[in-house]
Motif scaffolding. Structure first.
Motif, mmCIF file in Angstrom:
data_model
loop_
_atom_site.group_PDB
_atom_site.id
_atom_site.type_symbol
_atom_site.label_atom_id
_atom_site.label_comp_id
_atom_site.label_asym_id
_atom_site.label_seq_id
_atom_site.Cartn_x
_atom_site.Cartn_y
_atom_site.Cartn_z
ATOM 1 N N VAL A 49 49.582 34.900 48.655
ATOM 2 C CA VAL A 49 48.399 35.672 49.056
ATOM 3 C C VAL A 49 47.413 34.782 49.800
ATOM 4 C CG1 VAL A 49 46.380 36.906 48.187
ATOM 5 C CG2 VAL A 49 48.638 37.390 47.230
ATOM 6 N N GLN A 50 47.218 33.566 49.309
ATOM 7 C CA GLN A 50 46.304 32.634 49.969
ATOM 8 C C GLN A 50 46.721 32.342 51.403
ATOM 9 O OE1 GLN A 50 46.174 29.511 46.712
ATOM 10 N NE2 GLN A 50 44.128 29.298 47.543
ATOM 11 N N LEU A 110 47.361 36.424 53.497
ATOM 12 C CA LEU A 110 46.384 37.498 53.611
ATOM 13 C C LEU A 110 45.046 36.973 54.080
ATOM 14 C CD1 LEU A 110 48.613 38.748 51.678
ATOM 15 C CD2 LEU A 110 46.843 40.362 51.028
ATOM 16 N N GLU A 111 44.121 37.900 54.297
ATOM 17 C CA GLU A 111 42.817 37.529 54.851
ATOM 18 C C GLU A 111 41.975 36.752 53.834
ATOM 19 O OE1 GLU A 111 40.055 39.218 53.651
ATOM 20 O OE2 GLU A 111 40.724 41.198 53.043
ATOM 21 N N ASN A 155 39.214 36.926 52.160
ATOM 22 C CA ASN A 155 38.644 37.497 50.946
ATOM 23 C C ASN A 155 39.664 37.504 49.814
ATOM 24 O OD1 ASN A 155 36.439 38.959 49.562
ATOM 25 N ND2 ASN A 155 37.899 40.650 49.561
ATOM 26 N N TYR A 156 40.891 37.895 50.128
ATOM 27 C CA TYR A 156 41.950 37.871 49.118
ATOM 28 C C TYR A 156 42.329 36.436 48.768
ATOM 29 C CZ TYR A 156 42.832 42.895 49.122
ATOM 30 O OH TYR A 156 42.705 44.249 48.975
ATOM 31 N N HIS A 175 40.062 35.300 46.024
ATOM 32 C CA HIS A 175 40.432 35.896 44.736
ATOM 33 C C HIS A 175 41.736 35.298 44.200
ATOM 34 C CE1 HIS A 175 37.151 38.624 45.011
ATOM 35 N NE2 HIS A 175 37.649 39.342 46.008
ATOM 36 N N ALA A 176 42.642 34.970 45.100
ATOM 37 C CA ALA A 176 43.894 34.356 44.661
ATOM 38 C C ALA A 176 43.633 32.993 44.036
ATOM 39 C CB ALA A 176 44.855 34.211 45.851
ATOM 40 N N SER A 187 42.148 33.511 40.639
ATOM 41 C CA SER A 187 43.175 34.010 39.719
ATOM 42 C C SER A 187 44.062 32.867 39.229
ATOM 43 C CB SER A 187 44.042 35.066 40.417
ATOM 44 O OG SER A 187 43.267 36.178 40.804
ATOM 45 N N ARG A 225 44.088 37.442 60.730
ATOM 46 C CA ARG A 225 43.466 37.620 59.418
ATOM 47 C C ARG A 225 42.146 38.381 59.523
ATOM 48 N NH1 ARG A 225 44.667 32.338 55.656
ATOM 49 N NH2 ARG A 225 46.855 32.074 56.225
ATOM 50 N N GLU A 238 41.186 41.997 57.645
ATOM 51 C CA GLU A 238 39.989 42.287 56.853
ATOM 52 C C GLU A 238 39.363 43.608 57.288
ATOM 53 O OE1 GLU A 238 35.983 39.972 55.298
ATOM 54 O OE2 GLU A 238 37.229 39.079 56.866
ATOM 55 N N ARG A 255 41.633 46.453 56.078
ATOM 56 C CA ARG A 255 41.520 46.692 54.631
ATOM 57 C C ARG A 255 40.311 47.562 54.317
ATOM 58 N NH1 ARG A 255 38.605 44.235 50.789
ATOM 59 N NH2 ARG A 255 37.973 42.564 52.193
#
Length: 315
Positions: free
Chosen positions: A86-87, A90-91, A93-94, A97-98, A101, A139, A143, A146
């Motif tokens: 995910v890092q 994805l964009e 922001n995710y 969060h990754a 997490s 990316r 965003e 999304r």
């Protein structure tokens, strides 16, 4: 699977879905419906608030959650590698969060499991190409998309479509975004295009000036991104012959337009491709040089010859 593991798995299944029929659970865990009935009785006796509706199925009472779960080293590695993907893919922001997490997961793992997970992770590495690492534009588009999908808003953008030697054609599109798909290292948008009046696919890297509009859209009730398969309109067949020396590299190229390989051919590796236009594969074929010969169609053989003559004049 022993009964204790099955009971836990049943609760997880119920926690992830609104209602589940006993027949579905029996098929999921490869047991009988009668066994599922007994499992439900055991869970109820253990104070798990299960609600059963005759003819409909089972569900958990709203607000019920399992306490924190323990993870094996393999499960922890799976989650940590997923967060790393995910890092990288994805964009931003995710990506943030990754990272958080991963930190939370590593903090709650027992020392022994964390150490074992670190050892396993040290033997694996998720690499991306420089192109993927530097795709800030892609990316940023992700965003915007999304947000638009969460808001159920249509989008407007300029799209550049390359058709081989022909210069890029730019067009302005308005579309209802349905979902994102990652195909062979490329992010694609699946959307209902107002210009074409049908579902189309757009590369994020070719979209510019992307913005969310104020127009809303309704998501088709019969559309399922997971089950969606685009209509295959590649109706032109191409047959190539690759020298034995590059056969493995051709196989490993995972080229989108390749359909089948004819193994153990005495003259080399015969490759069948299905395309819409010759321009889609012309550069790829030329990239193999004399190692690949076009057998069919004759029109493509002529195009390759034309390009080879142009190269000869340049050099």
């Amino acid at each position: 699977m022993n009964r204790t593991d099955r009971l836990l798995a049943i609760v997880l299944e119920l926690q992830g879905r609104k209602i589940v029929r006993a027949e579905e659970l029996a098929a999921r865990f490869e047991t009988s419906v009668r066994t599922i009935y007994r499992d439900m009785q055991a869970l109820s006796e253990a104070n798990v608030p299960i609600v059963g509706a005759p003819g409909q199925g089972y569900s958990l009472m709203e607000g019920y959650f399992l306490p924190p779960l323990s993870f094996s080293a393999s499960e922890a590695v799976t989650l940590l590698l997923g967060a790393e993907f995910v890092q990288k893919k994805l964009e931003p922001n995710y990506g943030i969060h990754a990272e958080s997490s991963k930190a939370k997961l590593e903090a709650v793992l027992p020392e022994q499991v964390r150490h074992e997970a670190e050892q396993v992770r040290a033997t694996m590495r998720l690499l991306t190409s420089r192109k993927e690492d530097g795709s800030k534009h892609e990316r940023e588009n992700m965003e915007v998309l999304r947000r638009a999908m969460l808001d159920r808003r249509k989008i407007r953008f300029h799209y550049a479509k390359t058709t081989g030697p022909v210069p890029q054609r730019d067009s302005t599109r308005v579309a209802a975004p349905y979902g994102l798909v990652h195909v062979q290292g490329v992010w694609m948008l699946v959307a209902a295009c107002e210009l074409r009046r049908e579902i189309r696919h757009f590369r994020l890297s070719r979209m510019s000036g992307l913005e969310e509009t104020t127009d809303s859209y309704e998501f088709p009730p019969d559309f399922n991104l997971e089950a969606y398969r685009p209509q295959d309109d590649r109706d032109m067949e191409v047959i190539l012959l690759a020298d034995h020396g590059i056969a493995d590299r051709v196989r490993e190229s995972h080229f989108y337009y390749i359909d089948t390989f004819e193994e153990d051919h005495p003259e080399g590796l015969r490759v069948k491709l299905r395309i819409r236009r010759m321009e889609e594969i012309l550069s790829w074929v030329l990239g193999w040089g004399a190692g690949v010969i076009v057998l069919e169609p004759e029109a493509l053989r002529s195009r390759v010859l034309e390009e080879a003559e142009k190269l000869l004049k340049r050099y």
